[in-house]
Scaffold this motif. Structure first.
Motif, PDB file in Angstrom:
ATOM      1  N   LEU A   1       0.820  -1.222   0.000  1.00 46.16           N
ATOM      2  CA  LEU A   1       0.000   0.000   0.000  1.00 46.16           C
ATOM      3  C   LEU A   1       0.852   1.268   0.000  1.00 46.16           C
TER       4      LEU A   1
ATOM      5  N   TRP B   1       0.000   4.963  -1.876  1.00 50.44           N
ATOM      6  CA  TRP B   1      -0.611   5.795  -0.840  1.00 50.44           C
ATOM      7  C   TRP B   1      -1.113   7.135  -1.389  1.00 50.44           C
TER       8      TRP B   1
ATOM      9  N   ALA C   1      -8.901   0.741   2.041  1.00 53.57           N
ATOM     10  CA  ALA C   1      -7.959  -0.373   1.858  1.00 53.57           C
ATOM     11  C   ALA C   1      -7.569  -0.982   3.204  1.00 53.57           C
TER      12      ALA C   1
END
Ligand SMILES: Cc1cc2nc3c(=O)[nH]c(=O)nc-3n(C[C@H](O)[C@H](O)[C@H](O)COP(=O)(O)OP(=O)(O)OC[C@H]3O[C@@H](n4cnc5c(N)ncnc54)[C@H](O)[C@@H]3O)c2cc1C
Length: 433
Positions: free
Chosen positions: A29, A33, A44
């Motif tokens: 992630l 971001w 998420a």
């Protein structure tokens, strides 16, 4: 004898689960971001938070009666070492700063009503908070100089002041504001904390101050450091958090464990940078050999390993003192690790960046971002110099000037004393000559 550096097998298993989970689910992630934005990131992360909760690892910094695990600082420290590898991981585990520290204050000092209104939703992830203490025009290292004032007005208070670097201020639902409420009291008892909802008239969030870490103008993202003015902000009596004049005591209680968590998170970052440095050294070829065969690079690897190990043991020791003897007993150990840990983080990331050359300097690797955020570690939660000063003062309390003004180890003086004491042996030796 009870020296023991082992981790009990059940908890070791949890740590291994966390390490694998963070690497597999959270590290990816990081790369998207900025594209996700605040809302996308929340989306998420929500299913990950459910997994963390199911595993019993959510908001572990709090005592069991508030839904935490009551794990103690050593276990928490080990956990933060794992979470520190990613700036996003603490969000998935319900212990991201500043919400984690703010929830600790609310848990410690909040009334039942304050806990229900602010703490419960904060822990559930339904609210966000900021801690608003530092001011642009007074020294944050010496908060007895705070200029923000809270003046009694009927049953409530009116707050006026100017703050900045209130992390997450621009996405917060409420602010914990430190203001001078009793200007005539002793300096350490002048300030109080107040819970101020951001929509209260007079609260103006001016901007997120661009920094080395986020050099571009942005507003309303995670990790923004907000500049805020409080213009005749009227809050009810119930906004006071803890007793009047207890602001500094509460801030200290919040900072002790928080600094241990910071230091362990920094070790997580340093370890990741170290792994990158070692990997690169194995295959980057220059001047007849891979970098791993250059003595300078070998020194950097060995020095970094030694410094990380020293910082880790010092930090876990501080956590152990806090668990076994309480926060007060651990104050000097915590001050030691705050400046030492920040230096280790900085130096390891710096060496890793150097080993990667222009690639390290580029945004194709996370090292430049680590480097920028490492620089802040030497400033927030008390600059290096203040912690060094407090350590030195504490140590110096154990020393007195010699009564006769001669250094205790002065060799001619000691020799004279020894000659007198052992004269019989010296005489015998001389007689044998
Ligand atoms: C990334 C980041 C996040 C932050 N988040 C928050 C937050 O959420 N809430 C909040 O309220 N604040 C926050 N801060 C502010 C932080 O707490 C202050 O920056 C810090 O306390 C230092 O205060 P100052 O910036 O006013 O520096 P000053 O107090 O002006 O100090 C400047 C320098 O003076 C020197 N100095 C100070 N005292 C001494 C001494 N006794 N001996 C020798 N030298 C000394 C040091 O070199 C120090 O760096 C954050 C800061 C950063 C960088």
């Amino acid at each position: 004898m009870s020296w023991d550096f082992s981790t009990d097998p059940d908890y070791q298993e949890q740590l291994e689960w966390m390490a694998e989970f963070v690497r597999r689910e959270i590290w990816p992630l990081e790369t998207i971001w900025p594209e996700l934005g605040l809302e996308g990131l929340d989306k998420a992360i929500a299913p990950l938070q459910d997994q963390v909760k199911a595993r019993g690892l959510w908001a572990t910094h709090l005592p069991p009666e508030l839904g935490g695990q009551g794990m103690g600082q050593v276990r928490l420290g080990l956990m933060h070492e794992v979470l520190g590898t990613s700036p996003i991981a603490p969000l998935a585990f319900g212990n991201a700063a500043p919400d984690s520290g703010n929830s600790e204050i609310l848990a410690m000092a909040g009334t039942p009503e304050q806990k229900e209104r602010w703490l419960t939703p904060l822990l559930a992830g339904d609210l966000r908070s900021a801690f608003s203490m530092t001011e642009p025009h007074t020294s944050g290292s010496d908060p007895t100089q705070l200029q923000t004032r809270a003046v009694r007005d009927g049953d409530g208070w009116v707050i006026d002041g100017h703050k900045w670097f209130s992390s997450n201020g621009s996405i917060a639902d409420f602010l914990i504001v430190m203001a001078v409420s009793s200007p005539e009291a002793r300096p350490s008892q002048r300030a109080s904390m107040f819970i101020v909802p951001v929509e209260t008239p007079g609260v103006e969030i001016l901007r997120d101050v661009p920094t080395m870490e986020h050099p571009w103008e942005q507003f309303g993202g995670y990790g923004g450091h907000s500049e805020i003015t409080y213009n005749s902000v009227r809050v009810p009596g119930e906004a006071l958090l803890g007793g009047e004049g207890e602001g500094f005591v509460l801030a200290q209680q919040r900072l002790g464990p928080g600094r241990i968590h910071h230091c362990m998170r920094w070790l997580g970052v340093a370890r990741r940078a170290f792994d990158m440095m070692c990997e690169r050294a194995t295959y980057r070829y220059a001047h007849g050999s891979v970098l791993a065969q250059k003595q300078t690079v070998q020194n950097w690897i060995a020095d970094s390993a030694a410094e990380m190990q020293a910082a880790r043991l010092m930090t876990l020791h501080a956590a152990w003192v806090m668990d076994s003897e309480g926060a007060r007993a651990a104050r000097t150990d915590v001050a030691l690790i705050k400046f030492y840990g920040a230096k280790v983080l900085h130096d390891v990331v710096d060496r890793a960046l150097q080993v990667h050359g222009s690639l390290g300097y580029s945004t194709d690797l996370p090292l430049e971002q680590m480097y920028r955020s490492a620089r802040a570690a030497r400033i927030y939660d008390g600059p290096d110099e203040v912690h060094r000063q407090s350590v030195a003062r504490h140590i110096l309390h154990g020393y007195q000037p010699p009564l006769d003004g001669v250094p205790s180890e002065h060799l001619p003086t000691r020799r004279e004393q020894a000659r007198e004491r052992f004269a019989h042996i010296l005489d015998a030796v001389t007689a044998n000559d």
